[in-house]
Write a protein that holds these residues in place. Structure first.
Motif, PDB file in Angstrom:
ATOM      1  N   ARG A 134     -35.088  52.088  -1.493  1.00 23.63           N
ATOM      2  CA  ARG A 134     -33.928  52.542  -2.262  1.00 23.63           C
ATOM      3  C   ARG A 134     -32.925  53.267  -1.355  1.00 23.63           C
TER       4      ARG A 134
ATOM      5  N   ILE B  76     -37.236  47.424  -6.370  1.00 23.04           N
ATOM      6  CA  ILE B  76     -37.597  47.264  -7.781  1.00 23.04           C
ATOM      7  C   ILE B  76     -39.071  46.908  -7.922  1.00 23.04           C
TER       8      ILE B  76
ATOM      9  N   VAL C 198     -41.957  49.246  -9.867  1.00 28.62           N
ATOM     10  CA  VAL C 198     -42.721  48.896 -11.064  1.00 28.62           C
ATOM     11  C   VAL C 198     -44.221  48.884 -10.777  1.00 28.62           C
TER      12      VAL C 198
ATOM     13  N   SER D  90     -41.787  45.442 -17.096  1.00 26.56           N
ATOM     14  CA  SER D  90     -40.861  46.362 -16.432  1.00 26.56           C
ATOM     15  C   SER D  90     -40.136  45.676 -15.284  1.00 26.56           C
TER      16      SER D  90
ATOM     17  N   ARG E 123     -37.514  43.366 -16.754  1.00 23.51           N
ATOM     18  CA  ARG E 123     -36.427  44.162 -17.323  1.00 23.51           C
ATOM     19  C   ARG E 123     -35.490  44.688 -16.236  1.00 23.51           C
ATOM     20  N   ASP E 124     -36.080  45.269 -15.183  1.00 23.93           N
ATOM     21  CA  ASP E 124     -35.262  45.844 -14.109  1.00 23.93           C
ATOM     22  C   ASP E 124     -34.455  44.777 -13.369  1.00 23.93           C
TER      23      ASP E 124
ATOM     24  N   GLU F 206     -31.610  43.513 -15.559  1.00 25.78           N
ATOM     25  CA  GLU F 206     -30.571  44.538 -15.637  1.00 25.78           C
ATOM     26  C   GLU F 206     -29.688  44.520 -14.399  1.00 25.78           C
ATOM     27  N   VAL F 207     -30.309  44.346 -13.238  1.00 20.57           N
ATOM     28  CA  VAL F 207     -29.545  44.286 -11.993  1.00 20.57           C
ATOM     29  C   VAL F 207     -28.682  43.029 -11.954  1.00 20.57           C
TER      30      VAL F 207
ATOM     31  N   VAL G 285     -32.655  42.524 -22.037  1.00 21.25           N
ATOM     32  CA  VAL G 285     -33.026  43.831 -21.484  1.00 21.25           C
ATOM     33  C   VAL G 285     -33.343  44.818 -22.603  1.00 21.25           C
TER      34      VAL G 285
ATOM     35  N   THR H 297     -36.928  46.555 -23.114  1.00 24.56           N
ATOM     36  CA  THR H 297     -36.988  48.017 -23.089  1.00 24.56           C
ATOM     37  C   THR H 297     -37.725  48.543 -24.309  1.00 24.56           C
TER      38      THR H 297
ATOM     39  N   ASP I 196     -31.096  60.321 -13.159  1.00 20.95           N
ATOM     40  CA  ASP I 196     -31.965  59.375 -12.448  1.00 20.95           C
ATOM     41  C   ASP I 196     -32.950  60.104 -11.540  1.00 20.95           C
TER      42      ASP I 196
END
Length: 517
Positions: A264, A286, A290, A332, A335-336, A339-340, A361, A365, A441
């Protein structure tokens, strides 16, 4: 982000926010297009410019205006390009704000939304603008504090136009959130296709201003994970003969946290350095994230059930824990990633595709929230059951450790509840500015590190870890009562009885009334 256009009936769309000192558009030379063909393409070959290509009406398939207007009725038109700073009240609003006080558009009750952004014959007839402003973006010079550029297009012929290098760069003097608007306001003019890139650059680099503090936080937290991983690895090596299985799960979770935060931090650093976000850094972050969250949830259920305190095996329950962990990790991860993609690939997917991804998403979630609630109830119920068992067995030392674990988990749940409340307040009332939202965050990672570090300390490798985990304490209360000690296997440590036969005690050691004699 791809530049957007606006007409007289629809508000221009502001572009993603940042805290730039320079905003510029990079790209290459577009390939000229002709009528009755597909939209032109572009190749990034020639420097930093915003390129705008005008195409004829017939080339814009599906455009209602092109069906109603004959080519010989078209007029010359001008593309207005304006950049202006949004006040803090607008920058922090998720629903946008009125640009009229900023000098863009005029209040108009006849239009949807109550604002007209373009000066047309209709707005002239209503006395909202002058004829000299016809077919142009409505700008109130008294209130407008931004910068303006314009490009002209003839009514006929193939035209490729561009901003020169000087006009393509907007030099900004103040930090804040800015909006860049492209407006094609002549309903009888030609459709305009804007090709190229826009780049927002801060004093420090290309990273959006609201993410700079988050990058620094990721770097610090990655160092925390690194130090923790090194110390725990050394202790496991020193006390390898006393190592218990739960410590392997702990070190694996710490390692995944280190990888996630490192990727990250590198992702944002590379983005800040060259203005391009690397998929080779973003997606591994990501995946590691997860995996870390999935393993940590399984680990908490295991320790809540007394693994490493009262039992060395979980039996069939282990497979149930792993199954739920895999479901959580898979959902997860999808989903991530979705979303990206919905955010990062907004230029390459259609509006319908983006809405479908966002809807997916939301569904994922909701399912993940249900799984998280299941994990929390599972953890709390097993904490209670194990505590009751240890208390009934008078295992005071182990009960103390288990109660400490319970306190850690309860504090984490309280923290999570406060975070959810703050998140709801932020969504409803927009109390945080763009450069403060990173705190929400970051707090999720802080809560996670708190729980993981606490579990690592409670099950710190030491010389007595294995004995402590698997040997039951003797009840020290009422030793003179009816407490009997039964030894199912008796062995001697005398040198002259290595064969198991002791001449002084041929039948083994004597045990009378629970006492060795």
């Amino acid at each position: 982000p791809t530049p957007d256009t606006a007409d007289s009936t629809e508000a221009p769309t502001p572009l993603p926010t940042a805290q730039p000192t320079v905003a510029q558009d990079q790209g290459g030379e577009p390939t000229p297009d002709t009528a009755n063909t597909e939209a032109p393409t572009a190749e990034d070959t020639d420097g930093d410019r915003l390129r705008v290509l005008s195409i004829s009406a017939d080339a814009a398939e599906g455009d209602a205006r092109s069906l109603k207007i004959r080519s010989d009725d078209r007029e010359d038109s001008t593309l207005d390009i304006v950049l202006f700073r949004l006040p803090d009240s607008c920058a922090s609003s998720r629903t946008g704000c009125n640009w009229v006080p900023l000098g863009i558009g005029v209040n108009d009750d006849s239009e949807k939304g109550g604002v007209s952004y373009c000066c047309t014959q209709a707005t002239i007839d209503r006395g909202l603008c002058q004829r000299s402003q016809k077919n142009r973006l409505l700008i109130d010079r008294a209130n407008f504090k931004g910068q303006k550029r314009e490009m002209g297009f003839a009514a006929t012929g193939e035209i490729v136009n561009r901003l020169d290098d000087q006009d393509a760069i907007f030099k900004l003097k103040h930090d804040g959130t800015y909006a860049l608007v492209l407006a094609n306001c002549n309903p009888l003019g030609r459709d305009v296709l804007a090709i190229g890139k826009m780049e927002w650059k801060n004093e420090r680099g290309f990273l959006p201003g609201e993410l700079y503090s988050l990058m620094q936080f990721y770097i610090i937290l990655a160092l925390v994970y690194l130090v923790t991983f090194v110390i725990y690895s050394i202790l496991m090596r020193v006390y390898k003969d006393s190592m218990i299985p739960i410590q392997k799960y702990i070190i694996a979770t710490i390692g995944l946290g280190l990888l996630e935060l490192s990727f990250r931090a590198l992702d944002l650093h590379v983005w800040d350095s060259n203005g391009i976000r690397s998929e080779f850094l973003m997606y591994p972050a990501i995946v590691f994230g997860v995996l870390k969250r999935g393993i940590s949830r399984c680990l908490l259920v295991m320790v809540a059930m007394g693994w490493g305190i009262v039992r060395d095996s979980l039996g069939a329950a282990l497979y149930q824990i792993i199954l739920l962990g895999l479901i959580y990790t898979g959902l997860s991860g999808f989903r991530d990633i979705f979303e990206v993609v919905a955010v990062e690939e907004v230029q390459s997917i259609s509006t319908t595709g983006e809405k479908e991804l966002v809807g997916l998403v939301v569904i994922l979630t909701t399912v993940i929230i249900v799984i998280n609630i299941t994990f929390y109830f599972w953890i709390v119920n097993n904490l209670k059951a194990t505590s009751v068992y240890l208390e009934n067995m008078n295992q005071s030392s182990k009960l103390k450790k288990h109660n400490q674990l319970g306190i850690v988990i309860m504090l984490s749940m309280v923290f999570a509840g406060v975070w959810l409340a703050l998140q709801a307040i932020e969504v409803l009332f927009d109390v945080l500015t763009a450069d403060q939202e990173w705190v929400l965050d970051a707090s999720v990672h802080v809560n996670y590190v708190f729980v993981l570090t606490s579990v690592a300390i409670l099950w710190m490798p030491n010389t007595n870890a294995k004995e402590y985990a698997y040997i039951m304490e003797l009840n020290t209360e009422d030793m003179d009562g009816d407490n009997d000690l039964e030894l199912s296997t008796i062995g001697t440590g005398l040198d002259d009885s290595a064969d198991g036969n002791d001449p002084d005690h041929p039948d083994g050691l004597a045990v009378d009334d629970g006492r060795l004699t």
